[in-house]
Design a protein around this motif. Structure first.
Motif, PDB file in Angstrom:
ATOM      1  N   SER A 463      59.573  95.376  22.882  1.00  0.00           N
ATOM      2  CA  SER A 463      59.801  96.819  22.745  1.00  0.00           C
ATOM      3  C   SER A 463      59.053  97.402  21.553  1.00  0.00           C
ATOM      4  CB  SER A 463      61.302  97.105  22.616  1.00  0.00           C
ATOM      5  OG  SER A 463      61.816  96.593  21.395  1.00  0.00           O
ATOM      6  N   GLU A 464      58.814  96.583  20.520  1.00  0.00           N
ATOM      7  CA  GLU A 464      58.055  97.079  19.368  1.00  0.00           C
ATOM      8  C   GLU A 464      56.648  97.492  19.772  1.00  0.00           C
ATOM      9  OE1 GLU A 464      57.761  94.930  15.804  1.00  0.00           O
ATOM     10  OE2 GLU A 464      59.806  95.363  15.159  1.00  0.00           O
ATOM     11  N   ASP A 469      54.220 103.511  17.598  1.00  0.00           N
ATOM     12  CA  ASP A 469      53.698 104.847  17.318  1.00  0.00           C
ATOM     13  C   ASP A 469      52.394 105.086  18.060  1.00  0.00           C
ATOM     14  OD1 ASP A 469      55.832 105.325  15.712  1.00  0.00           O
ATOM     15  OD2 ASP A 469      54.761 104.998  13.807  1.00  0.00           O
ATOM     16  N   GLY A 470      51.576 104.028  18.159  1.00  0.00           N
ATOM     17  CA  GLY A 470      50.303 104.176  18.860  1.00  0.00           C
ATOM     18  C   GLY A 470      50.494 104.518  20.325  1.00  0.00           C
ATOM     19  N   VAL A 471      51.437 103.860  20.982  1.00  0.00           N
ATOM     20  CA  VAL A 471      51.710 104.145  22.396  1.00  0.00           C
ATOM     21  C   VAL A 471      52.239 105.560  22.553  1.00  0.00           C
ATOM     22  CG1 VAL A 471      53.180 103.540  24.357  1.00  0.00           C
ATOM     23  CG2 VAL A 471      52.067 101.731  23.026  1.00  0.00           C
ATOM     24  N   LYS A 472      53.121 105.965  21.647  1.00  0.00           N
ATOM     25  CA  LYS A 472      53.687 107.322  21.739  1.00  0.00           C
ATOM     26  C   LYS A 472      52.612 108.392  21.543  1.00  0.00           C
ATOM     27  CE  LYS A 472      57.185 106.311  18.914  1.00  0.00           C
ATOM     28  NZ  LYS A 472      58.418 106.484  18.100  1.00  0.00           N
ATOM     29  N   LYS A 473      51.683 108.139  20.635  1.00  0.00           N
ATOM     30  CA  LYS A 473      50.588 109.085  20.431  1.00  0.00           C
ATOM     31  C   LYS A 473      49.712 109.180  21.677  1.00  0.00           C
ATOM     32  CE  LYS A 473      50.173 108.654  15.397  1.00  0.00           C
ATOM     33  NZ  LYS A 473      49.327 108.168  14.274  1.00  0.00           N
ATOM     34  N   THR A 474      49.474 108.015  22.304  1.00  0.00           N
ATOM     35  CA  THR A 474      48.648 108.000  23.514  1.00  0.00           C
ATOM     36  C   THR A 474      49.315 108.777  24.644  1.00  0.00           C
ATOM     37  OG1 THR A 474      47.710 105.857  22.901  1.00  0.00           O
ATOM     38  CG2 THR A 474      47.522 106.507  25.212  1.00  0.00           C
ATOM     39  N   LEU A 475      50.621 108.536  24.825  1.00  0.00           N
ATOM     40  CA  LEU A 475      51.353 109.245  25.881  1.00  0.00           C
ATOM     41  C   LEU A 475      51.392 110.749  25.608  1.00  0.00           C
ATOM     42  CD1 LEU A 475      54.336 106.756  26.400  1.00  0.00           C
ATOM     43  CD2 LEU A 475      52.384 107.124  27.919  1.00  0.00           C
ATOM     44  N   LYS A 476      51.519 111.093  24.339  1.00  0.00           N
ATOM     45  CA  LYS A 476      51.543 112.506  23.977  1.00  0.00           C
ATOM     46  C   LYS A 476      50.192 113.160  24.282  1.00  0.00           C
ATOM     47  CE  LYS A 476      52.565 115.624  20.131  1.00  0.00           C
ATOM     48  NZ  LYS A 476      52.997 115.727  18.702  1.00  0.00           N
TER      49      LYS A 476
END
Length: 492
Positions: A463-464, A469-476
Motif C-alpha cells: 500500500s505504501e 505521493d507520486g501515484v497520487k500526483k499522477t492520478l491527479k
C-alpha cells in the motif's frame, strides 16, 4: 553380493523412524523396527507433544471458566482442579492415538517390530537385546538411527539428590503441585509454566538468559511473558543457578539474580526444562564407524552419516528437534535410501510453534538471525487488537511481524497471537510455494477471521507504493482528482 536379513533396519519408533519404516515397507522393502521402550510413538506421543497439548487445553478451559465475566457471562464458583482427572484425560488421548503407532499397524504394512535395544556390532550388523530377555544378531543393507532425545539435566550441585520432574513425569502426577519451580525458559518451560499456573499452582520460572524463548526476538517473546505475568507466573531472568536441595515436602533452589544477589525459592515440585540431550549412548555407533558427538549424529544434506548406508534423522541429529521436522527428515531418508534418488533436506521454511496462550509461531528468519547474517531488512507488523475476530473473541494480545529483505522478498514471519500455529499454515504454503505477497494481499479471506491479519500485513508494504505521493500526483494529473474531502488539505 552380501546377503542381509533386512533391506532396512530402523532403530527408534518415533516420528522419524516410523516415517521411514512406513515408506520403506510400503515400497516393498523388508523392514525391521527396533524400539527400546514398551510402546511405539516416541516421546512426542507419550511424553511430549500429545500430553502437553492435552494438558494445555484443559488448563485453557479452566482459565476461561474462571474468566466468565470477561465474556459477559455471570461469574461462577469454580472448584479446585483434581489433577488425577486431568491426568486420566491425557492418558485417554494417548491411548486413542496409540493404534496409529502400533506393531499391528506396521505389521500390516509389512514391517517387523522388535522391542529391545540395538547395539551395532559392525557397519551392517547389530545385536538386539529384546525386552523379553532374548538376544539375536541381525544384519541390514541399510540402517537408520532415529533414537530421538531425552531431557537434559544440568550439572547442578545437589540435583542428583533432589527429586525433580522432567517431561517424562510432569503429565502423570497424582496431584497438582501447590507450588512449582521451573528451571529453564524455552518452549517446554513456558508452556508448562502457564498451564500449571492456570490450573492453580504458584509458578516461578528461573532462566539463565535475560529473556524467555531466548532464540526469538525480544519484543515478541515479551508479549508472551507479559500475558503470563498477568496470569501470575513470576520470572527470574538473567540468573546464575547455584545449587538445589531436598527439604522433604519441598525442593529449594539457590541462584543469583540479574543483579548478582543470591536468592532461593522453594516449591513442592521442581521441573527441569533445559532443552534436550541426543540419545546416542549405548548404540555402539563407534563399532559401525559412525561419527557423532554430544550434539548429535553427524549427517550430510541427504541425512547420511559417515557411513553412507547408515542414515540418521529426527532429534538424534541435534538439528531441528520438532516432531514435524522428524517426519520431514524421515521422508528425505525414504527418498534417498529406498528410491535412491538424491534429495537434500531444506530447512529454509521450517515452521515452529510454542503453544502458550497466545501462541508463538514462526517460519524463516527473525530479526536476531537477520542481524547476525548482516542482512538489510524492513519490518511490517499488524496487531491482533485491530483484528475484528480477535476483538469479538477477547483475543487482543499479540501481533504478526513480517521481515522483508532489500528486494522486498520475505525473510520470515513471526506470529504471537490466538491460534498462531494455525495462522502460520498459510505462510508455510505461501513461502514454500513461492507465492507472491501481492497474491496473498489480493486473496479474499472470509470475514471475520483471524487469518485476515495475514492478508493485512502482506498488503501493508504494498500500500505504501500504491498510495504513495507520486501515484497520487499522477492520478491527479491524468484524472483531475481534487484531493482530500476533509482534514488536512496540504497534501497532493
Amino acid at each position: 553380493m552380501p546377503q542381509y536379513d533386512y533391506d532396512i533396519a530402523v532403530i527408534g519408533a518415533g516420528a522419524a523412524g516410523l516415517t521411514v519404516a512406513a515408506g520403506a515397507a510400503q515400497a516393498g522393502a523388508r523392514v525391521l523396527i527396533v524400539e527400546k521402550e514398551s510402546a511405539m510413538g516416541g516421546d512426542c506421543l507419550h511424553y511430549g507433544c500429545v500430553p502437553s497439548k492435552t494438558l494445555i487445553k484443559s488448563a485453557k478451559v479452566y482459565h476461561q471458566m474462571r474468566q466468565a465475566a470477561r465474556y459477559g457471562l455471570p461469574e461462577v464458583a469454580v472448584p479446585e482442579v483434581d489433577f488425577r482427572q486431568v491426568r486420566d484425560r491425557i492418558q485417554r488421548v494417548i491411548a486413542a492415538i496409540q493404534p496409529h503407532d502400533s506393531p499391528e499397524r506396521f505389521c500390516k504394512l509389512g514391517a517387523e517390530v522388535e522391542f529391545g535395544r540395538a547395539v551395532f556390532v559392525d557397519e551392517h550388523q547389530a545385536r538386539i537385546e529384546t525386552n523379553a530377555g532374548d538376544v539375536r544378531t541381525v544384519s541390514a543393507k541399510t540402517w537408520v538411527v532415529a533414537t530421538g532425545s531425552t531431557a537434559a539435566l544440568p550439572k547442578l550441585e545437589g540435583l542428583d539428590r533432589t527429586p525433580c520432574l522432567t517431561n517424562r513425569e510432569i503429565f502423570f502426577l497424582d496431584e497438582l503441585p501447590s507450588s512449582l519451580v521451573i528451571i529453564g525458559g524455552g518452549p517446554i518451560a513456558v508452556e508448562m509454566a502457564q498451564a500449571f499456573a492456570r490450573l492453580g499452582s504458584k509458578v516461578d520460572v528461573i532462566q539463565r538468559s535475560p529473556q524467555i524463548l531466548s532464540r526469538e526476538d525480544a519484543d515478541m517473546a515479551g508479549l508472551v511473558q507479559g500475558v503470563m505475568e498477568q496470569e501470575g507466573v513470576t520470572f527470574h531472568l538473567g540468573t546464575e543457578m547455584l545449587r538445589v536441595q531436598d527439604l522433604g515436602r519441598e525442593r529449594e533452589i539457590f541462584f543469583k539474580n540479574g543483579e548478582g544477589v543470591e536468592m532461593s525459592l522453594r516449591g513442592t515440585a521442581l521441573l527441569v526444562a533445559l532443552g534436550r540431550s541426543v540419545s546416542v549412548d549405548g548404540l555402539g555407533l563407534e563399532n559401525a564407524g559412525v561419527v557423532f558427538d554430544r550434539k548429535g549424529v553427524q549427517v550430510d544434506a541427504r541425512l547420511r552419516t559417515s557411513q553412507k548406508h547408515i542414515f540418521a534423522c529426527g532429534d538424534v541429529t541435534g538439528a531441528y528437534q520438532f516432531t514435524h521436522a522428524a517426519g520431514y527428515e524421515g521422508g528425505v531418508v525414504v527418498t534417498n535410501a529406498v528410491f535412491h534418488l538424491p534429495r537434500k533436506a531444506d530447512y529454509t521454511w521450517m515452521p515452529a510453534c510454542t503453544y502458550t496462550d497466545p501462541e508463538f509461531a514462526s517460519i524463516g528468519m527473525n530479526e536476531k538471525q537477520a542481524r547476525q547474517q548482516g542482512l538489510e531488512y524492513t519490518v511490517w507488523t499488524e496487531e491482533f487488537a485491530e483484528n475484528d475476530r480477535g476483538l469479538a473473541e477477547e483475543e487482543r494480545e499479540g501481533r504478526i511481524k513480517l521481515l522483508l529483505d532489500r528486494k522486498n522478498k520475505p525473510l520470515g514471519v513471526q506470529i504471537v497471537g490466538p491460534h498462531a500455529g494455525e495462522l502460520l499454515a498459510e505462510w508455510v504454503a505461501v513461502l514454500g510455494g513461492k507465492v507472491k505477497l501481492s497474491t496473498l494481499a489480493g486473496a479474499v479471506h472470509p470475514y471475520p477471521t483471524l487469518a485476515e491479519i495475514n492478508k493485512r500485513v502482506a498488503g501493508k508494504h504494498l500500500s505504501e507504493k500504491i498510495f504513495s505521493d507520486g501515484v497520487k500526483k499522477t492520478l491527479k494529473f491524468f484524472f483531475g482528482f481534487k484531493g482530500r474531502a476533509c482534514g488536512d488539505q496540504s497534501g497532493p
